[in-house]
Design a protein around this motif. Structure first.
Motif, short mmCIF file in Angstrom:
data_model
loop_
_atom_site.label_atom_id
_atom_site.label_comp_id
_atom_site.label_asym_id
_atom_site.label_seq_id
_atom_site.Cartn_x
_atom_site.Cartn_y
_atom_site.Cartn_z
N ASN A 33 1.83 15.77 8.27
CA ASN A 33 2.66 16.80 7.67
C ASN A 33 2.40 18.16 8.31
OD1 ASN A 33 4.47 15.87 5.31
ND2 ASN A 33 2.59 14.68 5.11
N LEU B 189 12.27 14.69 6.18
CA LEU B 189 11.34 15.82 6.03
C LEU B 189 11.81 17.02 6.85
CD1 LEU B 189 8.70 16.88 4.82
CD2 LEU B 189 7.50 15.81 6.76
N LYS C 72 5.06 19.44 1.08
CA LYS C 72 4.41 18.17 1.41
C LYS C 72 3.00 18.42 1.95
CE LYS C 72 5.61 14.61 1.13
NZ LYS C 72 5.34 13.68 0.01
#
Length: 102
Positions: free
Chosen positions: A63, A22, A33
């Motif tokens: 996130n 990520l 996300k």
């Protein structure tokens, strides 16, 4: 603390391959996300599924923390803004848009 864990992954990607991936995706992937998780929270809330809403909310906060970390924003800065709003408005709600009636 989650922020510290994210920072550790930045220094040592092997600690969490999913988080490292990520981070490697950069801000656009992190933002994508975050939006996906926010939608999932909303969907589960409308469905009334408490347990799944909790799980999706945890994903959303994760996130958000990764994105804030990317921007060098400590969550305490966000909480300070919430406190400022509470002092100004009586509660930590969304600020009114300038020039737009509520």
């Amino acid at each position: 603390m989650l922020l510290q864990a994210v920072k550790q992954v930045r220094a040592n990607p092997g600690l969490s391959p999913r988080t490292a991936k990520l981070i490697a995706g950069g801000t656009p992937k992190m933002a994508q996300k975050l939006v996906e998780e926010a939608a999932e929270v909303a969907i589960e809330a409308v469905r009334g599924d408490r347990a799944t809403t909790i799980n999706e909310a945890a994903d959303l906060l994760y996130n958000l923390t990764v994105l804030l970390s990317e921007l060098d924003i400590d969550p305490s800065d966000v909480w300070a803004e919430m406190a400022r709003r509470r002092e100004r408005l009586g509660m930590a709600e969304k600020l009114p848009k300038v020039g737009k009636p509520e």
